[in-house]
Scaffold this motif. Structure first.
Motif, PDB file in Angstrom:
ATOM      1  N   SER A 167       0.838  -1.196   0.000  1.00  0.00           N
ATOM      2  CA  SER A 167       0.000   0.000   0.000  1.00  0.00           C
ATOM      3  C   SER A 167       0.872   1.245   0.000  1.00  0.00           C
ATOM      4  CB  SER A 167      -0.905   0.014   1.235  1.00  0.00           C
ATOM      5  OG  SER A 167      -1.536   1.273   1.365  1.00  0.00           O
ATOM      6  N   SER A 168       0.624   2.116  -0.967  1.00  0.00           N
ATOM      7  CA  SER A 168       1.327   3.401  -1.001  1.00  0.00           C
ATOM      8  C   SER A 168       0.783   4.337   0.071  1.00  0.00           C
ATOM      9  CB  SER A 168       1.161   4.046  -2.375  1.00  0.00           C
ATOM     10  OG  SER A 168       1.707   3.215  -3.367  1.00  0.00           O
ATOM     11  N   ASP A 169      -0.341   3.968   0.660  1.00  0.00           N
ATOM     12  CA  ASP A 169      -1.021   4.770   1.668  1.00  0.00           C
ATOM     13  C   ASP A 169      -0.478   4.500   3.076  1.00  0.00           C
ATOM     14  OD1 ASP A 169      -2.986   6.262   3.047  1.00  0.00           O
ATOM     15  OD2 ASP A 169      -4.468   4.679   2.909  1.00  0.00           O
ATOM     16  N   ILE A 170      -0.504   3.247   3.493  1.00  0.00           N
ATOM     17  CA  ILE A 170      -0.154   2.902   4.875  1.00  0.00           C
ATOM     18  C   ILE A 170       1.120   2.065   4.995  1.00  0.00           C
ATOM     19  CG2 ILE A 170      -2.533   3.047   5.689  1.00  0.00           C
ATOM     20  CD1 ILE A 170      -2.559  -0.066   5.580  1.00  0.00           C
ATOM     21  N   GLY A 171       1.739   1.769   3.885  1.00  0.00           N
ATOM     22  CA  GLY A 171       2.921   0.913   3.900  1.00  0.00           C
ATOM     23  C   GLY A 171       2.531  -0.545   3.740  1.00  0.00           C
ATOM     24  N   ASN A 172       3.509  -1.386   3.705  1.00  0.00           N
ATOM     25  CA  ASN A 172       3.285  -2.810   3.486  1.00  0.00           C
ATOM     26  C   ASN A 172       2.879  -3.494   4.788  1.00  0.00           C
ATOM     27  OD1 ASN A 172       4.212  -2.232   0.916  1.00  0.00           O
ATOM     28  ND2 ASN A 172       6.285  -2.909   1.359  1.00  0.00           N
ATOM     29  N   LYS A 173       1.993  -4.498   4.655  1.00  0.00           N
ATOM     30  CA  LYS A 173       1.539  -5.281   5.804  1.00  0.00           C
ATOM     31  C   LYS A 173       1.452  -6.743   5.394  1.00  0.00           C
ATOM     32  CE  LYS A 173      -1.176  -1.897   8.363  1.00  0.00           C
ATOM     33  NZ  LYS A 173      -2.456  -1.681   9.057  1.00  0.00           N
TER      34      LYS A 173
END
Length: 130
Positions: A93-99
């Motif tokens: 995710s470019s929004d919240i980072g990788n998970k």
């Protein structure tokens, strides 16, 4: 007259596409035991999950086990997938980072991102967007 109608119809068609809910294809895990599917509510602004990326988890018999609100927003680039081996879900995710989430007793449990998981997330992004 036909040209004017064409110029009117094309933008309306493109606009209507961006205002419909999103549902991805199901993605099978490398073990074949599970599938995931992403959805995004793009139409009901009053809903709690408006524009959130939701992951739906299914077993190998196509029975829905659970769903997970990832916290990622649809306004930015994102993609989901599996690790190459095992049953670990990866979100880029470019929004919240990788998970990432590992499946324990058929339930996703968040795990700490490692270099290998971040690398997998970036591969998933490049496959979707490049």
């Amino acid at each position: 007259m036909t040209n004017k109608l064409t110029f009117l119809i094309i933008p309306l068609t493109l606009t209507s596409c961006s205002f419909s809910d999103y549902e991805s294809e199901k993605i099978k895990s490398s073990t074949g035991n599970f599938e995931i599917q992403a959805t995004v509510n793009r139409t009901d602004k009053n809903a709690e999950n408006y524009a959130d990326v939701i992951i739906h988890l299914f077993d190998k018999n196509n029975i829905k086990l659970t769903e997970l609100n990832t916290g990622a927003g649809d306004a930015n680039k994102w993609t989901i997938g599996w690790t190459k081996s095992g049953d670990t879900i990866v979100l880029q995710s470019s929004d919240i980072g990788n998970k990432a989430w590992i499946l324990q007793n058929e339930n996703p449990t968040a795990i700490k991102m490692t270099d290998k998981l971040n690398e997998r997330a970036e591969i998933l992004k490049s496959e979707k967007y490049e």
